[in-house]
Design an enzyme around this catalytic site. Structure first.
Site, PDB file in Angstrom:
ATOM      1  N   LYS A 123      19.341  38.729  -2.049  1.00 31.32           N
ATOM      2  CA  LYS A 123      18.492  38.130  -3.076  1.00 31.32           C
ATOM      3  C   LYS A 123      19.265  37.967  -4.386  1.00 31.32           C
ATOM      4  O   LYS A 123      19.321  36.875  -4.958  1.00 31.32           O
ATOM      5  CB  LYS A 123      17.234  38.980  -3.285  1.00 31.32           C
ATOM      6  CG  LYS A 123      16.246  38.372  -4.254  1.00 31.32           C
ATOM      7  CD  LYS A 123      16.455  38.889  -5.659  1.00 31.32           C
ATOM      8  CE  LYS A 123      15.515  38.181  -6.622  1.00 31.32           C
ATOM      9  NZ  LYS A 123      15.720  38.677  -8.009  1.00 31.32           N
ATOM     10  N   ASP A 142      12.470  36.808  -2.828  1.00 32.56           N
ATOM     11  CA  ASP A 142      11.938  37.925  -3.602  1.00 32.56           C
ATOM     12  C   ASP A 142      10.463  38.088  -3.256  1.00 32.56           C
ATOM     13  O   ASP A 142       9.965  37.495  -2.321  1.00 32.56           O
ATOM     14  CB  ASP A 142      12.122  37.654  -5.097  1.00 32.56           C
ATOM     15  CG  ASP A 142      11.599  36.287  -5.450  1.00 32.56           C
ATOM     16  OD1 ASP A 142      10.397  36.034  -5.225  1.00 32.56           O
ATOM     17  OD2 ASP A 142      12.376  35.450  -5.920  1.00 32.56           O
TER      18      ASP A 142
END
Length: 214
Positions: A123, A142
């Site tokens: 991420k 996310d």
DNA sequence: ATCCCGAGGG
DNA sequence: CCCTCTGGAT
């Protein structure tokens, strides 16, 4: 006739792009190092909170060279309000040392190298690569991307790695960087975690909640 | 699966 | 009180 999954994704992108035009993260940063630090601090924390901390942080330690020799206890107090503060402080100092000693003081520009930094997974690496270096190797998944992709029926998984793979199949590469921002903005504003504003949703006809086959 | 962890909203 | 906020390591 139900639209195919691909056709739904095309419409999702078009409508969110029309809504937000040129979306950007709310995180404030001026160079790759600042974006890396801000993104690490953003774990389970609002952007607004991160933005209260980073100006003071970067005045005290402008770059990895300064942070690499900082006392971890002092860094802990600096980032305390962002939560997970012991982990974040320890990881950021360790990351600064690696960047100073292994990468000549510059944030690495490849996924493999970014993933060697403590506290950095796909991420964070995807955010830094796409926003600071304009390299789109994947899609940052996310909490918002995970929630919206699941609600919209774009994946049946809750595993971020599998969600990312599914999303990469569904959206063309040139949209990979932008789709993260679009889903985050829409997730904050309309498709919220707690009480989603479905009556105001521009994706209503594309959502499995309204009879569209997932 | 569990832990790390503070701040704000409801 | 409980849930959520642009996660990652064990």
């Amino acid at each position: 006739m139900q639209p195919t999954l691909q056709q739904r994704c095309t419409k999702i992108y078009q409508r969110l792009h029309a809504r937000y035009r040129l979306p950007a993260s709310m995180l404030e940063w001026h160079n790759p190092w600042e974006l890396l630090v801000a993104t690490v601090l953003a774990a389970q924390c609002t952007d607004a909170r991160v933005n209260m901390v980073t100006p003071v942080f970067f005045r005290r330690w402008p770059g990895p060279a300064e942070l690499s020799t900082a006392p971890v206890a002092e860094v802990e107090q600096m980032v305390r309000s962002t939560g997970f503060f012991r982990q974040k402080a320890k990881n950021l100092v360790a990351t600064a040392r690696i960047i100073v000693h292994e990468y000549d003081g510059r944030v690495p520009e490849t996924m493999a190298e970014l993933l060697t930094l403590p506290g950095v997974a796909r991420k964070t690496a995807n955010i830094v690569l796409s926003n600071a270096f304009h390299k789109h190797e994947g899609i940052a998944v996310d909490t918002h991307v995970r929630r919206l992709s699941f609600r919209l029926g774009l994946t049946i998984s809750t595993n971020p790695t599998i969600i990312e793979r599914d999303m990469m199949q569904l959206f063309p590469r040139e949209q990979w960087g932008e789709i993260n921002h679009l889903l985050v903005l829409y997730g904050r504003e309309i498709c919220r975690a707690r009480k989603p504003l479905c009556s105001e949703c521009v994706l209503e006809d594309l959502c499995p909640r309204n009879g569209v086959v997932g």
